[in-house]
Scaffold this active site. Structure first.
Site, PDB file in Angstrom:
ATOM      1  N   GLU A  48       9.344  43.739  75.462  1.00  0.00           N
ATOM      2  CA  GLU A  48      10.532  43.297  74.723  1.00  0.00           C
ATOM      3  C   GLU A  48      11.128  42.037  75.358  1.00  0.00           C
ATOM      4  O   GLU A  48      11.494  41.094  74.651  1.00  0.00           O
ATOM      5  CB  GLU A  48      11.580  44.415  74.688  1.00  0.00           C
ATOM      6  CG  GLU A  48      11.185  45.627  73.871  1.00  0.00           C
ATOM      7  CD  GLU A  48      11.009  45.336  72.377  1.00  0.00           C
ATOM      8  OE1 GLU A  48      11.576  44.345  71.873  1.00  0.00           O
ATOM      9  OE2 GLU A  48      10.291  46.110  71.716  1.00  0.00           O
ATOM     10  N   ASN A  52      11.093  38.281  73.665  1.00  0.00           N
ATOM     11  CA  ASN A  52      12.346  37.561  73.454  1.00  0.00           C
ATOM     12  C   ASN A  52      12.286  36.136  74.009  1.00  0.00           C
ATOM     13  O   ASN A  52      12.767  35.189  73.371  1.00  0.00           O
ATOM     14  CB  ASN A  52      13.510  38.312  74.109  1.00  0.00           C
ATOM     15  CG  ASN A  52      14.008  39.458  73.249  1.00  0.00           C
ATOM     16  OD1 ASN A  52      13.593  39.620  72.106  1.00  0.00           O
ATOM     17  ND2 ASN A  52      14.898  40.262  73.802  1.00  0.00           N
ATOM     18  N   ARG A 106      12.748  40.796  62.594  1.00  0.00           N
ATOM     19  CA  ARG A 106      13.366  41.263  63.839  1.00  0.00           C
ATOM     20  C   ARG A 106      14.355  42.364  63.487  1.00  0.00           C
ATOM     21  O   ARG A 106      15.072  42.268  62.492  1.00  0.00           O
ATOM     22  CB  ARG A 106      14.113  40.120  64.536  1.00  0.00           C
ATOM     23  CG  ARG A 106      13.281  38.927  64.923  1.00  0.00           C
ATOM     24  CD  ARG A 106      12.414  39.247  66.115  1.00  0.00           C
ATOM     25  NE  ARG A 106      11.019  39.277  65.736  1.00  0.00           N
ATOM     26  CZ  ARG A 106      10.071  39.918  66.412  1.00  0.00           C
ATOM     27  NH1 ARG A 106      10.369  40.606  67.472  1.00  0.00           N
ATOM     28  NH2 ARG A 106       8.836  39.892  66.023  1.00  0.00           N
TER      29      ARG A 106
HETATM   30  N1  LIG Z   1      15.352  35.063  76.132  1.00  0.00           N
HETATM   31  C1  LIG Z   1      16.219  34.831  75.147  1.00  0.00           C
HETATM   32  N2  LIG Z   1      16.628  33.557  74.873  1.00  0.00           N
HETATM   33  C2  LIG Z   1      17.507  33.293  73.873  1.00  0.00           C
HETATM   34  N3  LIG Z   1      18.035  34.261  73.070  1.00  0.00           N
HETATM   35  C3  LIG Z   1      17.670  35.536  73.298  1.00  0.00           C
HETATM   36  C4  LIG Z   1      16.755  35.888  74.327  1.00  0.00           C
HETATM   37  N4  LIG Z   1      16.599  37.238  74.309  1.00  0.00           N
HETATM   38  C5  LIG Z   1      17.373  37.692  73.318  1.00  0.00           C
HETATM   39  N5  LIG Z   1      18.026  36.697  72.695  1.00  0.00           N
HETATM   40  C6  LIG Z   1      19.015  36.820  71.589  1.00  0.00           C
HETATM   41  O1  LIG Z   1      19.465  38.181  71.548  1.00  0.00           O
HETATM   42  C7  LIG Z   1      19.250  38.738  70.264  1.00  0.00           C
HETATM   43  C8  LIG Z   1      18.971  40.214  70.401  1.00  0.00           C
HETATM   44  O2  LIG Z   1      17.728  40.442  71.066  1.00  0.00           O
HETATM   45  P1  LIG Z   1      16.928  41.794  70.769  1.00  0.00           P
HETATM   46  O3  LIG Z   1      15.643  41.754  71.516  1.00  0.00           O
HETATM   47  O4  LIG Z   1      17.836  42.949  70.994  1.00  0.00           O
HETATM   48  O5  LIG Z   1      16.661  41.713  69.187  1.00  0.00           O
HETATM   49  P2  LIG Z   1      15.622  40.780  68.402  1.00  0.00           P
HETATM   50  O6  LIG Z   1      14.669  40.129  69.342  1.00  0.00           O
HETATM   51  O7  LIG Z   1      16.396  39.870  67.519  1.00  0.00           O
HETATM   52  O8  LIG Z   1      14.838  41.846  67.512  1.00  0.00           O
HETATM   53  P3  LIG Z   1      13.665  42.830  68.017  1.00  0.00           P
HETATM   54  O9  LIG Z   1      13.618  42.761  69.523  1.00  0.00           O
HETATM   55  O10 LIG Z   1      14.067  44.197  67.523  1.00  0.00           O
HETATM   56  O11 LIG Z   1      12.435  42.329  67.362  1.00  0.00           O
HETATM   57  C9  LIG Z   1      18.123  37.919  69.653  1.00  0.00           C
HETATM   58  O12 LIG Z   1      18.151  37.948  68.239  1.00  0.00           O
HETATM   59  C10 LIG Z   1      18.416  36.524  70.210  1.00  0.00           C
HETATM   60  O13 LIG Z   1      19.427  35.860  69.471  1.00  0.00           O
HETATM   61 MG   LIG Z   2      13.683  41.189  70.799  1.00  0.00          MG
END
Ligand SMILES: Nc1ncnc2c1ncn2[C@@H]1O[C@H](COP(=O)(O)OP(=O)(O)OP(=O)(O)O)[C@@H](O)[C@H]1O
Ligand SMILES: [Mg+2]
Length: 148
Positions: A48, A52, A106
């Site tokens: 995860e 990200n 997502r």
């Molecule tokens: N490394 C990162 N750099 C920039 N933004 C990030 C990063 N990690 C997370 N985010 C932000 O945090 C939000 C939430 O992350 P999360 O992993 O919970 O959900 P997601 O990636 O959108 O969906 P999923 O992981 O369920 O596919 C993301 O939509 C993004 O905007």
């Molecule tokens: Mg994610």
């Protein structure tokens, strides 16, 4: 004497490297005698965080992701670091179902999974500079110093 060990991995932000990172970290954590469930938990959390960095941090650009792993006694500590776009509101980003990419399949559950599978998740992020996800988990049984 407490058991301590450390490793670092740096790789390109390509989605094929997500599997590599997951397996490499799982191999490192094996020295703590984890249960299969604990290994699966760590692998999910790493996946995860790395996904990200690839999708949100670098948004498809090929840059470097750094993973640092530390063992301190029976605690496993992982840092997943990117120098991508950063997160504006970390508290909001960590809320279950929050996503900034709702139209690209997502679900906003990545941080929720990391929190569910690890004992502790901390996120340090600066817009324009990048993100560091710090995760901790107590694993298996502590080793005696004769096994080291
Ligand atoms: N490394 C990162 N750099 C920039 N933004 C990030 C990063 N990690 C997370 N985010 C932000 O945090 C939000 C939430 O992350 P999360 O992993 O919970 O959900 P997601 O990636 O959108 O969906 P999923 O992981 O369920 O596919 C993301 O939509 C993004 O905007
Ligand atoms: Mg994610």
């Amino acid at each position: 004497m407490s058991y301590a060990n450390e490793m670092k991995l740096e790789f390109d932000s390509r989605s094929c490297n997500e599997g590599f990172a997951r397996v490499a970290v799982a191999a490192f954590v094996t020295q703590l005698n984890p249960t299969l469930e604990e290994v699966a938990d760590v692998k999910t959390a790493i996946s995860e965080a790395v996904t990200n960095s690839i999708l949100h941090g670098y948004e498809g650009k090929i840059c470097k992701i750094l993973i640092e792993c530390f063992i301190d006694g029976n605690e496993f500590i992982i840092h997943v670091i990117d120098h991508g776009r950063g997160i504006e509101d970390v508290k909001k980003a960590m809320e279950p179902l929050f996503t900034t990419k709702p139209d690209s399949e997502r679900s906003g559950m990545g941080f929720a999974f990391m929190e569910a599978f690890m004992d502790e998740v901390k996120v340090e992020s600066t817009v324009g500079e990048g993100t560091r996800v710090i995760m901790k988990k107590k694993i298996g049984r502590p080793r005696s110093e004769y096994e080291i």
